[in-house]
Design a protein around this motif. Structure first.
Motif, mmCIF file in Angstrom:
data_model
loop_
_atom_site.group_PDB
_atom_site.id
_atom_site.type_symbol
_atom_site.label_atom_id
_atom_site.label_comp_id
_atom_site.label_asym_id
_atom_site.label_seq_id
_atom_site.Cartn_x
_atom_site.Cartn_y
_atom_site.Cartn_z
ATOM 1 N N VAL A 62 0.831 -1.199 0.000
ATOM 2 C CA VAL A 62 0.000 0.000 0.000
ATOM 3 C C VAL A 62 0.867 1.250 0.000
ATOM 4 C CG1 VAL A 62 -1.975 -1.081 1.145
ATOM 5 C CG2 VAL A 62 -0.164 -0.030 2.515
ATOM 6 N N THR A 63 0.266 2.328 -0.457
ATOM 7 C CA THR A 63 0.871 3.654 -0.361
ATOM 8 C C THR A 63 0.159 4.418 0.753
ATOM 9 O OG1 THR A 63 1.383 3.671 -2.717
ATOM 10 C CG2 THR A 63 1.379 5.784 -1.578
ATOM 11 N N ALA B 132 -0.886 -2.036 -6.399
ATOM 12 C CA ALA B 132 -1.247 -2.671 -7.674
ATOM 13 C C ALA B 132 -2.472 -2.049 -8.319
ATOM 14 C CB ALA B 132 -1.491 -4.167 -7.444
ATOM 15 N N ASN B 133 -3.252 -1.302 -7.553
ATOM 16 C CA ASN B 133 -4.464 -0.659 -8.066
ATOM 17 C C ASN B 133 -4.634 0.667 -7.332
ATOM 18 O OD1 ASN B 133 -6.947 -0.045 -9.175
ATOM 19 N ND2 ASN B 133 -8.083 -1.410 -7.813
ATOM 20 N N PRO B 134 -3.935 1.713 -7.775
ATOM 21 C CA PRO B 134 -3.862 2.976 -7.026
ATOM 22 C C PRO B 134 -5.188 3.674 -6.767
ATOM 23 C CG PRO B 134 -2.153 2.870 -8.705
ATOM 24 C CD PRO B 134 -3.078 1.724 -8.966
ATOM 25 N N ILE B 135 -6.248 3.297 -7.486
ATOM 26 C CA ILE B 135 -7.541 3.933 -7.231
ATOM 27 C C ILE B 135 -8.324 3.190 -6.145
ATOM 28 C CG2 ILE B 135 -7.668 4.871 -9.563
ATOM 29 C CD1 ILE B 135 -9.723 2.687 -10.196
ATOM 30 N N ASN B 136 -7.781 2.094 -5.656
ATOM 31 C CA ASN B 136 -8.415 1.321 -4.586
ATOM 32 C C ASN B 136 -7.876 1.834 -3.250
ATOM 33 O OD1 ASN B 136 -9.940 -0.630 -3.264
ATOM 34 N ND2 ASN B 136 -8.389 -2.225 -3.513
ATOM 35 N N CYS B 137 -8.641 2.715 -2.613
ATOM 36 C CA CYS B 137 -8.145 3.432 -1.423
ATOM 37 C C CYS B 137 -9.184 3.450 -0.308
ATOM 38 C CB CYS B 137 -7.791 4.885 -1.772
ATOM 39 S SG CYS B 137 -6.579 5.080 -3.101
ATOM 40 N N GLU B 138 -8.708 3.729 0.880
ATOM 41 C CA GLU B 138 -9.597 3.976 2.015
ATOM 42 C C GLU B 138 -8.842 4.810 3.042
ATOM 43 O OE1 GLU B 138 -11.625 1.150 5.183
ATOM 44 O OE2 GLU B 138 -12.825 1.289 3.356
#
Length: 290
Positions: free
Chosen positions: A118-119, A161-167
């Motif tokens: 994660v970022t 791996a999927n930068p638009i998948n955030c919380e």
């Protein structure tokens, strides 16, 4: 499914038209592909969430001019990402302290994340608080100059791996000034009884340190001085000798059990009251010569 090298209508057999998020996939090596020899669809580990279409052709093995095309749709769902906030921990005021990582409870598909997955991004600055966070690990540090109080760390995690998948979520950190101070108890009678609460002068960030925020334990005590940890009340038994008696106790933050303060209380027991018996006789002359 078969591939015909010379039949024009079959030359595209096994070719892939992949549409991800409404855009055509133009990568040299597609991450979704048709494996014609196995009659299977291949998905790369790096495929992004989205809707993919595979168009293919099948031909009659006995009549290679008899063919038909079809389109299959594949939906790749994003991993479920969860950032779990709450109380990260407490740090003693005036000391340099390292707290756990904010990532400790965050998950991808219910599995605790590793920092490389994660970022981590701060959504609100920590300037002037005395708190800092290592964005590579999520570990929070508290400097000695941090003032007592409760601080919020508002952060966001996104899947690499999927930068638009955030919380995003909020962690709280308490910088605690826990003080255990001695009480001044009234002398205890020799018959024993309740001495009083040992928490009366104890403070947490300048406020009373009651049993909703601290727990009590006895470190050492003279016999006959029981402490009730559920109420903080100290008592004295009726067999205590006159004089001074001591009890050493510790109170610890419930939110951070390693953050404690110790104190020794002194109880004075009064001497027992002496019993004086006075016998009074009255003589009366009865005339009997005695």
């Amino acid at each position: 499914i078969r591939t015909r090298r010379h039949a024009p209508r079959a030359r595209f057999l096994g070719r892939l038209w992949a549409l991800a998020l409404g855009a055509a996939c133009r990568r040299r090596r597609p991450r979704v592909a048709l494996v014609s020899g196995q009659r299977a669809v291949w998905l790369a580990a790096t495929v992004l969430p989205g809707t993919y279409e595979i168009t293919y052709e099948v031909c009659d093995a006995l009549d290679t001019d008899t063919c038909a095309t079809a389109t299959e749709t594949i939906v790749v769902n994003a991993k479920k990402i969860a950032a779990e906030g709450g109380l990260l921990g407490a740090a003693p005021a005036g000391e340099a302290t390292e707290l756990p990582s904010v990532l400790r409870n965050d998950t991808l598909d219910t599995v605790v994340v590793t920092p490389s997955e994660v970022t981590l991004t701060l959504l609100a600055p920590l300037d002037g608080t005395g708190l800092s966070i290592d964005l590579a690990t999520g570990i929070v540090s508290v400097a000695p100059e941090a003032l007592p109080g409760v601080y919020e760390i508002n952060y966001q995690i996104c899947e690499v791996a999927n930068p638009i998948n955030c919380e995003d979520t909020i962690e709280t950190v308490e910088v605690a000034d826990l003080v255990a101070a001695p009480e001044t108890f009234a002398p205890l009678s020799a018959s024993g009884g309740v001495v009083g609460s040992i928490l009366g002068s104890d403070r947490l960030n300048g406020q009373p340190a009651d049993l909703s925020v601290v727990s009590l334990s006895v470190l050492d005590a003279d016999p006959g001085l029981p402490l009730d940890p559920a109420t903080g009340l100290l008592s004295g038994s009726d067999d205590l000798q006159a004089g001074l008696h001591e009890i050493e106790y510790e109170n610890c933050l419930i939110a951070q059990p390693s953050l404690c303060a110790q104190m020794t209380e002194v109880v004075e027991v009064e001497p027992a009251q002496s019993l004086e018996i006075t016998i009074s006789n009255t003589l009366e002359d009865t005339g009997d010569g005695i």
